[in-house]
Scaffold this motif. Structure first.
Motif, short mmCIF file in Angstrom:
data_model
loop_
_atom_site.label_atom_id
_atom_site.label_comp_id
_atom_site.label_asym_id
_atom_site.label_seq_id
_atom_site.Cartn_x
_atom_site.Cartn_y
_atom_site.Cartn_z
N LEU A 139 43.28 28.66 31.98
CA LEU A 139 42.76 29.10 30.69
C LEU A 139 43.68 28.67 29.58
N ALA A 140 44.97 28.67 29.85
CA ALA A 140 45.91 28.24 28.84
C ALA A 140 45.76 26.78 28.54
N THR A 189 48.02 33.90 35.82
CA THR A 189 47.13 34.60 36.76
C THR A 189 46.59 33.69 37.85
N GLY A 190 46.65 32.39 37.66
CA GLY A 190 46.05 31.47 38.62
C GLY A 190 44.63 31.08 38.27
N HIS A 210 32.99 35.53 37.56
CA HIS A 210 34.29 36.12 37.23
C HIS A 210 35.33 35.74 38.27
N CYS A 211 36.54 35.68 37.81
CA CYS A 211 37.66 35.31 38.67
C CYS A 211 37.90 36.41 39.70
N GLY A 212 38.05 36.03 40.97
CA GLY A 212 38.31 37.00 42.02
C GLY A 212 39.77 37.12 42.38
N ILE A 213 40.63 36.41 41.65
CA ILE A 213 42.07 36.47 41.95
C ILE A 213 42.61 37.84 41.57
N ARG A 214 43.48 38.37 42.39
CA ARG A 214 44.02 39.71 42.19
C ARG A 214 44.68 39.87 40.83
N ASP A 215 45.42 38.85 40.38
CA ASP A 215 46.16 38.97 39.12
C ASP A 215 45.28 38.81 37.90
N LEU A 243 54.31 33.26 38.30
CA LEU A 243 54.50 33.87 39.61
C LEU A 243 55.33 32.93 40.47
N LEU A 244 56.61 33.24 40.60
CA LEU A 244 57.52 32.38 41.35
C LEU A 244 57.54 32.71 42.84
#
Length: 557
Positions: free
Chosen positions: A15-16, A285-286, A189-194, A356-357
């Motif tokens: 998104l960025a 967020t991924g 919608h994004c299903g990623i946890r973050d 997220l490292l």
């Protein structure tokens, strides 16, 4: 499954904008989500730094498939029954088998890492110069310079602003994240946890914020009288025809929205919820791929006054034409593009600074990702676009700082309070707010907004309306963002920037605000106030983070 997770690292259209990478294939191949970067190599450079960290999380046994049991029990040896002990024989220690498989994976991935494109190397300090060599000195269309902003923000304003935004009044923001996209039907919608947002339980939001009370305000009595007058007039309205009532309602809504640069949420909607911004920070967020790319492409290609035949510098050779066009347009349209580009750059800095490292079953580790930052802003990797984006960030900072200095009379009135229900704390926060606004006013090299919409009044009014409608359209695009956390911060920051524009274009009304009593000509809602300061807080944080990245890159080759 592990290899699938690793391959996802190469898909870097977020998104960025991932302004330094190539968009994923899609039917929207005519543009990208970036504000003027040429295509970089298709493999994300983050993979190079991620290989070692990623391998540390792999248990070698995860990639070893169990063999089917032989008829007599045990496993079938590699050479088949009766051919002696093979590699997967149960007599060979399991640990040894796992180490061998892990070594094979290391060799394979190590070879793949060697094939990845590398960030250009050079003597100490070269990495810093590639990102920041042009981010210095004079800022176009302004009298200010980068160094003055850095010193003012990082050592004077940022610490105070950060304290303000941690207070109850500014940390709770009401938002409707369930509004459908008004421009296309894809509501995936994004299903990623973050990507998820945690709304606040009702009992955790301070009573004063939920009730929208004016208990400590001198305007309370006046507003009560206004309500009585409105009720009396309502009785008269009942005698009008329904058609006339609808027309009057539309007129009222038009009057309320005529100075608005935002498509604001209806905070009374049952879908609107309070969100604690401190518990839902803006960070990586991924969320990536064609959906995310589509958002920025729509913003740049359809809402930045750019004609279709002028292409953004997405490939070598296009930059000259684009910047020749940009230099030739009026200052208002040029400023519009730079504001959007600056906002885009600011968001990219946030995601690079809070990346997220490490993600294991025991903990998550967030921090600065230098490679991600270089992909977006390195002069070589972005073919000269990165430093321009950073300069536009400073332009955005000046515009928002100017608005804070102009709106001081609205907040200075004795009757205005930041009401949460805690009287002593509310008074402290208002004093801190006024300290920040006076500090903003003391900045020596403010942007001069008087150059906007000057000249022929009729043409200026038409251009101003176009300016307002284009930006309002961008705020509506935020409801198309598939990642809820990205949507939250996108809506907040665009509403904040819209409030900035509302302030700058309401100078005459602000000048007429009485020292006491209600302000009828110029008003800011609590939503606008929270968005205004949090949006500027994001930009201020970006400028501060640049100093951190500068220091890290200074010690790199």
């Amino acid at each position: 499954m592990i290899l699938e997770g690793f391959s996802n690292l190469s898909d870097s259209v977020t998104l960025a904008g991932d302004m330094g990478t190539t968009p994923a294939p899609s039917s929207l191949a005519s543009g990208t989500a970036r504000d003027g970067a040429p295509p970089a190599p298709p493999i994300n450079l983050q993979e190079r730094l991620s290989v070692n960290n990623f391998l540390l999380l792999i248990k070698p046994g995860h990639l070893i498939k169990k063999k089917k049991a032989a008829p007599g029990g045990g496993h079938v040896p590699r050479g088949g029954a009766g051919q002696g002990r093979g590699f997967f024989s149960p007599r060979r220690p399991r640990r040894r088998r796992e180490m061998a498989a892990g070594a094979g994976l290391l060799r394979a991935l190590g070879l793949a890492a060697l094939l990845l494109p590398a960030v250009p190397r050079g003597p100490p300090g070269a990495a810093e110069r590639r990102c920041f060599c042009q981010v210095t000195g004079h800022i176009d269309d302004c009298t200010c310079d980068v160094e003055t902003i850095d010193a003012f923000n990082n050592y004077k304003l940022f610490p105070r602003l950060n304290e303000l935004l941690e207070s109850d009044y500014f940390r709770y923001y009401k938002v409707n994240l369930k509004k459908p996209c008004p421009f296309w039907n894809d509501n995936s919608h994004c299903g990623i946890r973050d990507c998820a947002v945690k709304p606040c339980p009702t009992d955790e939001v301070p009573d004063g914020i939920r009730s929208a009370s004016y208990k400590y305000s001198e305007e309370a009595h006046n507003r009560a009288e206004e309500c009585e007058e409105a009720n009396r007039l309502g009785a008269v309205d009942e005698s009008l025809s329904k058609e006339t009532q609808r027309a009057m309602l539309q007129w009222t809504r038009h009057d309320d929205s005529s100075d608005s640069f935002c498509e604001a949420d209806d905070i009374h909607s049952p879908d609107a919820e309070y969100v604690d911004l401190l518990l839902n920070p803006e960070r990586y967020t991924g969320y990536k791929g064609p959906d995310a790319w589509k958002i920025w492409n729509s913003i740049y290609e359809e809402n930045c006054f750019k004609p279709q035949n002028v292409k953004r510098p997405l490939a070598p050779g296009r930059g000259h034409m684009f910047y020749k066009w940009l230099k030739g347009v009026c200052i208002e349209k040029r400023a519009f593009y730079k504001l959007i580009s600056g906002l885009h750059a600011s968001i990219n800095i946030h995601l690079s600074a809070r990346y997220l490292l490490q993600d294991t079953w025991s903990e998550k580790k967030w921090g600065p990702n230098v490679t991600e930052f270089q992909q977006r802003f390195d002069e070589v990797l972005t073919r000269g676009e990165g430093p321009r984006r950073l300069k536009n960030l400073y332009f955005l900072y000046l515009i928002e700082l100017r608005a804070l200095s102009k709106v001081l009379p609205f907040f200075e009135r004795p009757g205005f309070q930041l009401y949460t229900g805690n009287k002593s704390r509310d008074a402290e926060i208002k004093n801190l707010l006024l300290e920040i606004l006076h500090l903003a006013k003391s900045f020596p090299l403010h942007f001069d907004e008087n150059s906007f919409f000057a000249g022929n009044k009729k043409e200026a009014a038409k251009l101003k309306e176009e300016f307002r409608l284009h930006f309002k359209n961008i705020t509506r695009i935020m409801d198309c963002v598939g990642c809820f956390k990205c949507r939250l911060w996108g809506k907040l920051q665009t509403q904040g920037l819209g409030t900035v524009l509302k302030i700058l274009f309401s100078e005459n009304l602000i000048g007429k605000i009485p020292e006491s009593g209600p302000s009828y000509g110029f008003q800011l809602t609590r939503q606008e106030i929270v968005a205004l300061f949090n949006a500027f807080g994001r930009v201020s944080t970006s400028v501060r983070e640049l100093e951190n990245f500068r220091n890290i890159l200074r010690n790199m080759q």
